[in-house]
Design a protein around this motif. Structure first.
Motif, PDB file in Angstrom:
ATOM      1  N   PRO A  11       2.043   4.016   2.646  1.00  0.00           N
ATOM      2  CA  PRO A  11       3.008   3.783   1.562  1.00  0.00           C
ATOM      3  C   PRO A  11       3.101   4.942   0.569  1.00  0.00           C
ATOM      4  CG  PRO A  11       1.697   1.812   1.931  1.00  0.00           C
ATOM      5  CD  PRO A  11       1.052   2.920   2.730  1.00  0.00           C
ATOM      6  N   GLY A  12       1.976   5.510   0.199  1.00  0.00           N
ATOM      7  CA  GLY A  12       1.985   6.591  -0.784  1.00  0.00           C
ATOM      8  C   GLY A  12       2.725   7.811  -0.267  1.00  0.00           C
ATOM      9  N   GLU A  13       2.467   8.116   0.982  1.00  0.00           N
ATOM     10  CA  GLU A  13       3.121   9.268   1.600  1.00  0.00           C
ATOM     11  C   GLU A  13       4.637   9.018   1.681  1.00  0.00           C
ATOM     12  OE1 GLU A  13       4.933  11.122   4.672  1.00  0.00           O
ATOM     13  OE2 GLU A  13       3.526   9.751   5.702  1.00  0.00           O
ATOM     14  N   ARG A  14       5.014   7.765   1.999  1.00  0.00           N
ATOM     15  CA  ARG A  14       6.435   7.410   2.077  1.00  0.00           C
ATOM     16  C   ARG A  14       7.104   7.502   0.715  1.00  0.00           C
ATOM     17  NH1 ARG A  14       8.633   5.903   6.629  1.00  0.00           N
ATOM     18  NH2 ARG A  14       7.191   5.991   8.381  1.00  0.00           N
TER      19      ARG A  14
ATOM     20  N   ASN C  16      -1.562   4.662  -3.429  1.00  0.00           N
ATOM     21  CA  ASN C  16      -2.542   4.377  -2.382  1.00  0.00           C
ATOM     22  C   ASN C  16      -3.920   4.024  -2.946  1.00  0.00           C
ATOM     23  OD1 ASN C  16      -0.755   4.587  -0.305  1.00  0.00           O
ATOM     24  ND2 ASN C  16      -1.424   6.614   0.386  1.00  0.00           N
ATOM     25  N   SER C  17      -4.364   4.759  -3.968  1.00  0.00           N
ATOM     26  CA  SER C  17      -5.708   4.435  -4.449  1.00  0.00           C
ATOM     27  C   SER C  17      -5.688   3.102  -5.197  1.00  0.00           C
ATOM     28  CB  SER C  17      -6.310   5.579  -5.267  1.00  0.00           C
ATOM     29  OG  SER C  17      -5.491   5.875  -6.349  1.00  0.00           O
ATOM     30  N   PHE C  18      -4.573   2.802  -5.882  1.00  0.00           N
ATOM     31  CA  PHE C  18      -4.427   1.498  -6.533  1.00  0.00           C
ATOM     32  C   PHE C  18      -4.474   0.383  -5.485  1.00  0.00           C
ATOM     33  CE2 PHE C  18      -1.905  -2.079  -8.022  1.00  0.00           C
ATOM     34  CZ  PHE C  18      -2.313  -2.253  -9.330  1.00  0.00           C
ATOM     35  N   SER C  19      -3.745   0.575  -4.381  1.00  0.00           N
ATOM     36  CA  SER C  19      -3.689  -0.438  -3.319  1.00  0.00           C
ATOM     37  C   SER C  19      -5.081  -0.737  -2.778  1.00  0.00           C
ATOM     38  CB  SER C  19      -2.820   0.034  -2.149  1.00  0.00           C
ATOM     39  OG  SER C  19      -1.504   0.230  -2.577  1.00  0.00           O
ATOM     40  N   GLY C  23      -7.580  -5.201  -3.917  1.00  0.00           N
ATOM     41  CA  GLY C  23      -8.079  -6.282  -3.061  1.00  0.00           C
ATOM     42  C   GLY C  23      -7.024  -7.038  -2.297  1.00  0.00           C
ATOM     43  N   ASN C  24      -6.978  -8.330  -2.555  1.00  0.00           N
ATOM     44  CA  ASN C  24      -6.192  -9.234  -1.731  1.00  0.00           C
ATOM     45  C   ASN C  24      -4.761  -9.451  -2.191  1.00  0.00           C
ATOM     46  OD1 ASN C  24      -7.925  -9.832   0.300  1.00  0.00           O
ATOM     47  ND2 ASN C  24      -8.935 -11.484  -0.814  1.00  0.00           N
ATOM     48  N   ALA C  25      -4.359  -8.807  -3.281  1.00  0.00           N
ATOM     49  CA  ALA C  25      -3.025  -9.080  -3.808  1.00  0.00           C
ATOM     50  C   ALA C  25      -1.975  -8.927  -2.713  1.00  0.00           C
ATOM     51  CB  ALA C  25      -2.726  -8.140  -4.965  1.00  0.00           C
ATOM     52  N   ILE C  93       2.286   0.328 -11.977  1.00  0.00           N
ATOM     53  CA  ILE C  93       2.007  -0.378 -10.720  1.00  0.00           C
ATOM     54  C   ILE C  93       1.377  -1.720 -11.057  1.00  0.00           C
ATOM     55  CG2 ILE C  93       1.073  -0.162  -8.388  1.00  0.00           C
ATOM     56  CD1 ILE C  93       0.408   2.717  -8.863  1.00  0.00           C
ATOM     57  N   THR C  94       1.889  -2.776 -10.447  1.00  0.00           N
ATOM     58  CA  THR C  94       1.341  -4.110 -10.686  1.00  0.00           C
ATOM     59  C   THR C  94       1.015  -4.770  -9.354  1.00  0.00           C
ATOM     60  OG1 THR C  94       3.584  -4.986 -10.681  1.00  0.00           O
ATOM     61  CG2 THR C  94       2.607  -4.534 -12.833  1.00  0.00           C
ATOM     62  N   ALA C  95      -0.095  -5.486  -9.323  1.00  0.00           N
ATOM     63  CA  ALA C  95      -0.482  -6.211  -8.109  1.00  0.00           C
ATOM     64  C   ALA C  95      -0.624  -7.683  -8.455  1.00  0.00           C
ATOM     65  CB  ALA C  95      -1.796  -5.675  -7.572  1.00  0.00           C
ATOM     66  N   ALA C  96      -0.021  -8.541  -7.635  1.00  0.00           N
ATOM     67  CA  ALA C  96      -0.107  -9.980  -7.877  1.00  0.00           C
ATOM     68  C   ALA C  96      -0.119 -10.716  -6.550  1.00  0.00           C
ATOM     69  CB  ALA C  96       1.071 -10.445  -8.729  1.00  0.00           C
ATOM     70  N   GLU C  97      -0.500 -11.969  -6.617  1.00  0.00           N
ATOM     71  CA  GLU C  97      -0.495 -12.783  -5.406  1.00  0.00           C
ATOM     72  C   GLU C  97       0.911 -12.906  -4.832  1.00  0.00           C
ATOM     73  OE1 GLU C  97      -2.247 -14.093  -2.991  1.00  0.00           O
ATOM     74  OE2 GLU C  97      -3.647 -12.773  -4.013  1.00  0.00           O
TER      75      GLU C  97
END
Lengths: 146, 82, 146, 82
Positions: A11-14, C16-19, C23-25, C93-97
């Protein structure tokens, strides 16, 4: 642009290569949907498409979004095949002059992908395999755009 | 030859994702074909469920129609990606 | 997490590093705001903050978003100093269920950053230098959340 | 010592982004300080504009107040990032 992939993507590369080619757009919104691993009970996900038909449907939705929100550029990537928890299934990136357009178009395309795009999903977990069909919530999200 | 595609849970019921065969004798319409598949592919009433859509030559059909025997027919449970 | 940076950053690498750490978001939404180069008349942008106060304000908005949308994780990166057209100024960047939460929180934080975060912007262009203050549209966007 | 910070277009008018000095004689309140800066820092009516906010010790103030002479005072035009 649309890509249906049977292998993983970065994703980051994209996001970076999309940014490079989307010229002057002031705002770039993106969304990544990943395989959930809630309570560790999902060990895998399998997705299938109807080759040709699935692409045509997504392309129409993309064309509609480009027109409605005057997008500078849009990219939809969707996985098929077998995936593990945490892996990206889908990524939508939209570029527009202003952020509201980029956000709304990205949101709209995700709603389309969740409820109208021709994919079928099978989840493998503790209690075996199970085909997953859209949640009521997904249909409600989609209705916001009509 | 007819090409029939089963998606999602229908492929589990039919035991296959696609197949090609000649239109069985005395079958001339889509509804007759569905009846035939119901018996011969263990699909039970699955194909008649309200949410199952049918495509003929990659176009959604909502009514019965006559088959030539060279169509591509797809049976589609509710869809959803992401 | 919040970072105010006086040098450029790599959005794809950040995504990418955030992803990896979120975790499981199931859903990750992001937005990148870039320096516009409309009709080639913007040659540079300069941003300043009120060190300490700017961070505190953004942190409060971030805390509010985490609570309101039950976010799994959030990252705000904002540039200060001198930037060129096309360069990222801001990334959220936000991560949620679920995707609705991720989208709305990202959108909310961008509205906050555009209209309430303590930054001052000076644009260098064909007709010299000019301080830029928020557009009416930005204030209207923000009012959607109250 | 008083510390005064000028943000955005105010720094152009004042010709500086920040300065430190002792509270000038006979000045005991924020409003008096603003009057003094108006004359001595070429700020004209800029500080009185409806949209200019004032922070004392990094907190927004909406009313006049007494100064000790060791405050940090910031003058803030309308803000906006991204």
């Amino acid at each position: 642009m649309l890509e249906i992939l049977d292998s993983s993507f970065d994703p980051g590369e994209r996001l970076n290569s999309f940014s490079k080619t989307s010229g002057n757009a002031g705002g770039i919104a993106s969304f990544i949907g990943r395989v959930r691993g809630e309570r560790g009970d999902v060990s895998g996900l399998y997705l299938e498409s109807y080759p040709g038909v699935t692409e045509k449907g997504i392309q129409s939705a993309t064309d509609a979004a480009v027109k409605r929100w005057a997008l500078v550029d849009v990219l939809v990537i969707h996985r098929i095949g077998t995936m593990s928890p945490g892996e990206p299934i889908v990524m939508v990136i939209t570029a527009a002059e202003h952020r509201r357009a980029a956000f709304e178009a990205c949101d709209f395309l995700m709603d389309y992908l969740k409820t109208d795009a021709m994919f079928w999903k099978k989840q493998t977990g503790a209690d075996g395999e199970k085909w997953i069909e859209p949640r009521t919530e997904d249909y409600k999200d989609r209705e916001r755009w009509t | 030859m007819l090409k029939v595609l089963y998606f999602g849970r229908l492929s589990d019921l039919a035991g296959r994702r696609e197949e090609q065969f000649n239109l069985p004798e005395r079958i001339t319409t889509l509804s007759q074909l569905k009846m035939w598949l119901r018996k011969n592919r263990h699909l039970g009433e699955a194909l008649d469920e309200r949410y199952i859509k049918t495509m003929v030559n990659q176009k959604l059909v909502h009514e019965d129609l006559t088959l030539n025997g060279d169509e591509e027919i797809g049976f589609l449970p509710p869809v959803g990606g992401g």
